[in-house]
Motif scaffolding. Sequence first.
Motif, PDB file in Angstrom:
ATOM      1  N   LEU A 114       0.848  -1.192   0.000  1.00  0.00           N
ATOM      2  CA  LEU A 114       0.000   0.000   0.000  1.00  0.00           C
ATOM      3  C   LEU A 114       0.882   1.239   0.000  1.00  0.00           C
ATOM      4  N   HIS A 115       0.570   2.166  -0.906  1.00  0.00           N
ATOM      5  CA  HIS A 115       1.327   3.410  -1.033  1.00  0.00           C
ATOM      6  C   HIS A 115       0.372   4.593  -0.969  1.00  0.00           C
ATOM      7  N   ALA A 116       0.903   5.740  -0.546  1.00  0.00           N
ATOM      8  CA  ALA A 116       0.139   6.988  -0.537  1.00  0.00           C
ATOM      9  C   ALA A 116       0.872   7.997  -1.419  1.00  0.00           C
ATOM     10  N   ASN A 117       0.130   8.612  -2.332  1.00  0.00           N
ATOM     11  CA  ASN A 117       0.698   9.612  -3.237  1.00  0.00           C
ATOM     12  C   ASN A 117      -0.080  10.914  -3.082  1.00  0.00           C
ATOM     13  N   ILE A 118       0.630  12.036  -2.954  1.00  0.00           N
ATOM     14  CA  ILE A 118      -0.021  13.339  -2.819  1.00  0.00           C
ATOM     15  C   ILE A 118       0.064  14.069  -4.158  1.00  0.00           C
ATOM     16  N   HIS A 119      -1.102  14.467  -4.657  1.00  0.00           N
ATOM     17  CA  HIS A 119      -1.201  15.130  -5.968  1.00  0.00           C
ATOM     18  C   HIS A 119      -2.065  16.378  -5.789  1.00  0.00           C
ATOM     19  N   THR A 120      -1.426  17.539  -5.770  1.00  0.00           N
ATOM     20  CA  THR A 120      -2.165  18.787  -5.519  1.00  0.00           C
ATOM     21  C   THR A 120      -2.513  19.538  -6.799  1.00  0.00           C
ATOM     22  N   GLY A 121      -1.921  19.148  -7.932  1.00  0.00           N
ATOM     23  CA  GLY A 121      -2.138  19.883  -9.177  1.00  0.00           C
ATOM     24  C   GLY A 121      -3.387  19.439  -9.910  1.00  0.00           C
ATOM     25  N   ARG A 122      -3.631  20.090 -11.042  1.00  0.00           N
ATOM     26  CA  ARG A 122      -4.739  19.716 -11.914  1.00  0.00           C
ATOM     27  C   ARG A 122      -4.174  19.085 -13.180  1.00  0.00           C
ATOM     28  N   GLY A 123      -5.059  18.664 -14.066  1.00  0.00           N
ATOM     29  CA  GLY A 123      -4.600  18.079 -15.314  1.00  0.00           C
ATOM     30  C   GLY A 123      -4.807  16.582 -15.350  1.00  0.00           C
ATOM     31  N   SER A 124      -4.304  15.953 -16.431  1.00  0.00           N
ATOM     32  CA  SER A 124      -4.600  14.549 -16.687  1.00  0.00           C
ATOM     33  C   SER A 124      -3.634  13.578 -16.014  1.00  0.00           C
ATOM     34  N   LEU A 125      -2.543  14.082 -15.438  1.00  0.00           N
ATOM     35  CA  LEU A 125      -1.594  13.171 -14.793  1.00  0.00           C
ATOM     36  C   LEU A 125      -2.244  12.505 -13.581  1.00  0.00           C
ATOM     37  N   ILE A 126      -2.018  11.203 -13.441  1.00  0.00           N
ATOM     38  CA  ILE A 126      -2.641  10.460 -12.339  1.00  0.00           C
ATOM     39  C   ILE A 126      -1.944  10.762 -11.015  1.00  0.00           C
ATOM     40  N   PHE A 127      -0.598  10.831 -11.044  1.00  0.00           N
ATOM     41  CA  PHE A 127       0.169  10.897  -9.804  1.00  0.00           C
ATOM     42  C   PHE A 127       0.826  12.264  -9.605  1.00  0.00           C
ATOM     43  N   GLY A 128       1.055  12.589  -8.316  1.00  0.00           N
ATOM     44  CA  GLY A 128       1.870  13.732  -7.956  1.00  0.00           C
ATOM     45  C   GLY A 128       3.312  13.304  -7.742  1.00  0.00           C
ATOM     46  N   ASP A 129       4.121  14.233  -7.230  1.00  0.00           N
ATOM     47  CA  ASP A 129       5.567  13.967  -7.105  1.00  0.00           C
ATOM     48  C   ASP A 129       5.941  13.180  -5.855  1.00  0.00           C
ATOM     49  N   ARG A 130       5.072  13.197  -4.825  1.00  0.00           N
ATOM     50  CA  ARG A 130       5.456  12.584  -3.550  1.00  0.00           C
ATOM     51  C   ARG A 130       4.709  11.277  -3.312  1.00  0.00           C
ATOM     52  N   THR A 131       5.475  10.202  -3.107  1.00  0.00           N
ATOM     53  CA  THR A 131       4.885   8.889  -2.844  1.00  0.00           C
ATOM     54  C   THR A 131       5.543   8.287  -1.614  1.00  0.00           C
ATOM     55  N   ARG A 132       4.725   7.700  -0.742  1.00  0.00           N
ATOM     56  CA  ARG A 132       5.245   7.106   0.495  1.00  0.00           C
ATOM     57  C   ARG A 132       4.730   5.680   0.629  1.00  0.00           C
ATOM     58  N   LEU A 133       5.631   4.768   1.017  1.00  0.00           N
ATOM     59  CA  LEU A 133       5.237   3.390   1.273  1.00  0.00           C
ATOM     60  C   LEU A 133       4.557   3.308   2.628  1.00  0.00           C
ATOM     61  N   VAL A 134       3.344   2.758   2.653  1.00  0.00           N
ATOM     62  CA  VAL A 134       2.601   2.601   3.904  1.00  0.00           C
ATOM     63  C   VAL A 134       2.830   1.209   4.487  1.00  0.00           C
ATOM     64  N   SER A 135       2.748   0.192   3.640  1.00  0.00           N
ATOM     65  CA  SER A 135       2.979  -1.178   4.112  1.00  0.00           C
ATOM     66  C   SER A 135       3.341  -2.070   2.927  1.00  0.00           C
ATOM     67  N   GLY A 136       4.017  -3.172   3.226  1.00  0.00           N
ATOM     68  CA  GLY A 136       4.381  -4.128   2.193  1.00  0.00           C
ATOM     69  C   GLY A 136       5.667  -3.767   1.476  1.00  0.00           C
ATOM     70  N   THR A 137       5.770  -4.175   0.205  1.00  0.00           N
ATOM     71  CA  THR A 137       6.995  -3.980  -0.572  1.00  0.00           C
ATOM     72  C   THR A 137       6.944  -2.678  -1.364  1.00  0.00           C
ATOM     73  N   ASP A 138       8.134  -2.132  -1.660  1.00  0.00           N
ATOM     74  CA  ASP A 138       8.161  -0.864  -2.387  1.00  0.00           C
ATOM     75  C   ASP A 138       7.908  -1.042  -3.884  1.00  0.00           C
ATOM     76  N   ARG A 139       8.070  -2.252  -4.409  1.00  0.00           N
ATOM     77  CA  ARG A 139       7.804  -2.527  -5.817  1.00  0.00           C
ATOM     78  C   ARG A 139       7.023  -3.840  -5.945  1.00  0.00           C
ATOM     79  N   ILE A 140       6.350  -3.981  -7.072  1.00  0.00           N
ATOM     80  CA  ILE A 140       5.661  -5.232  -7.373  1.00  0.00           C
ATOM     81  C   ILE A 140       6.450  -5.950  -8.463  1.00  0.00           C
ATOM     82  N   ALA A 141       6.496  -7.273  -8.404  1.00  0.00           N
ATOM     83  CA  ALA A 141       7.263  -8.053  -9.379  1.00  0.00           C
ATOM     84  C   ALA A 141       6.338  -8.625 -10.447  1.00  0.00           C
ATOM     85  N   GLU A 142       6.793  -8.541 -11.688  1.00  0.00           N
ATOM     86  CA  GLU A 142       6.076  -9.153 -12.809  1.00  0.00           C
ATOM     87  C   GLU A 142       7.086  -9.927 -13.652  1.00  0.00           C
TER      88      GLU A 142
END
Length: 322
Positions: free
Chosen positions: A172-200
């Motif tokens: 689980l991650h938390a991302n803060i996105h304060t801007g507008r527009g079509s981008l899904i994510f903001g610049d700041r992301t924090r790991l809440v629990s689990g692994t920092d990446r997913i494997a494929e």
Amino acid sequence: PRCRHFGPAADASCGGCTWQHMAYPAQLELKRALVADAVGRTLRQPPHVDPTIPSGSGTPWHYRQKVHFVFGRAGRNGRLTTMGHYARGTERLVPVVECPVHDDRGNAVAFRLAEALASSGGRELPLRSIVARVSRSTGDVMVTLVTEGPPGRRLRDVSRKVLTARAGVTSLHANIHTGRGSLIFGDRTRLVSGTDRIAEEIDGVTYLISPTAFFQTNGQAATELVRAVLRTIPADLPVLELYCGSGLFALPLAKRGQRVIGIESNRVAVADAVASRHANGIPPARCRFVAATAESGVTRIHPRDARCVLLDPPRSGASTAV
């Protein structure tokens, strides 16, 4: 159409799909014809275009491993009442109760969260959207909550109850996105629990993917693309890949024994590519990643280091300079 939210007959079309009214074989032929027409107009002669490769399942359903829903508010209290998609070309939110092109596991997590938020009152929650990425090879589910500011105690409490390992969520991650527009994510992301990446895993190559980095949303299509590249590029040539992203093509080429240089402007994607290179035991000298734009990066490469150039640009295409 299979989805109740598709097309003009729907009460409010979400606009996420365009061809659900067509049988799947007809969709494949239309895609082939569109490519033939576009290339033919450029070359001024009709080209040969192979038939479109169908998805592994043979159907256009449940292929999107990246599940994304937007949340909206209503009423004077700004209560969080709606989860859905933006209508095509607008910021008008269309509530949805299903999305059959998404992976079912990602859908289940998102709708479970929406239900829990609705039962909690849904006020004063700064939630913008939820993104759930599902791994085809491991079954892991990585969830990112995108908020307009600090999540706050209420949202944290609800998400901790709902987005658990028991519910199939492995990180689980938390991302803060304060801007507008079509981008899904903001610049700041924090790991809440689990692994920092997913494997494929794709054809024996492991990819480690961060929550905000781009990776092909259709795992089976990614597999077919990788195989097509490996068939096409001679095994004895050094390769330069521009817009390499997280190394989708660079890594299997290097694992096959080729020298590869990948150029990518997104530093999160480059960090993923480097981590994946290590996970696959590929020597750094054989596979080098450069964090730069394609325009500037290509000028740093000596011709002897790139006898073959691989281009997979974004939707806007490669610039004239490239």
